[in-house]
Scaffold this active site. Structure first.
Site, PDB file in Angstrom:
ATOM      1  N   SER A   3      63.423 -11.267  89.464  1.00  0.00           N
ATOM      2  CA  SER A   3      61.980 -11.381  89.738  1.00  0.00           C
ATOM      3  C   SER A   3      61.790 -12.441  90.769  1.00  0.00           C
ATOM      4  O   SER A   3      62.739 -13.281  91.112  1.00  0.00           O
ATOM      5  CB  SER A   3      61.189 -11.780  88.389  1.00  0.00           C
ATOM      6  N   CYS A   4      60.498 -12.409  91.500  1.00  0.00           N
ATOM      7  CA  CYS A   4      60.098 -13.380  92.500  1.00  0.00           C
ATOM      8  C   CYS A   4      58.690 -13.268  92.455  1.00  0.00           C
ATOM      9  O   CYS A   4      57.948 -12.850  91.606  1.00  0.00           O
ATOM     10  CB  CYS A   4      60.528 -13.106  93.958  1.00  0.00           C
ATOM     11  N   LEU A   5      58.058 -13.592  93.401  1.00  0.00           N
ATOM     12  CA  LEU A   5      56.397 -13.897  93.451  1.00  0.00           C
ATOM     13  C   LEU A   5      55.910 -12.584  93.789  1.00  0.00           C
ATOM     14  O   LEU A   5      54.926 -12.220  93.307  1.00  0.00           O
ATOM     15  CB  LEU A   5      56.108 -14.758  94.518  1.00  0.00           C
TER      16      LEU A   5
END
Length: 100
Positions: free
Chosen positions: A80-82
């Site tokens: 996951s990331c932004l």
């Protein structure tokens, strides 16, 4: 945004359901982003720039650095990331190293 090999993107609820199984959740945001926006519970932070090196570490070194058992190449992993761009790159990096 979340990314998994067989499902290009996951909803938050899908991730919560997955976390009930044995899935490793790797947050590839930078450490300052974790400090600013918060940590996702039960995730480990490996910034994208460190990921290729981390996934090639000796399992003992990985455990010492990230306080987590190193995933086997067949273990389920979610990145996951932004916004989703870095998690897609992370998936690509992991797959290029032989992770399924």
């Amino acid at each position: 945004s979340l990314c998994a090999g067989d499902a290009p993107s996951l909803s938050y609820q899908e991730l919560k359901d997955l976390k009930k199984t044995k899935v490793l959740h790797v947050d590839v945001r930078e450490r300052w982003e974790i400090d600013k926006f918060g940590k996702i519970p039960a995730s480990i932070n490996i910034p994208l720039g460190e990921l290729v090196e981390a996934l090639q570490m000796d399992p003992t070194e990985f455990k010492e650095k990230y306080n987590q058992k190193m995933p086997a190449k067949s273990d389920p992993v979610v990145f996951s990331c932004l916004a989703g761009k870095r998690s897609k790159q992370a998936l690509s990096f992991a797959m290029s190293l032989g992770f399924s």
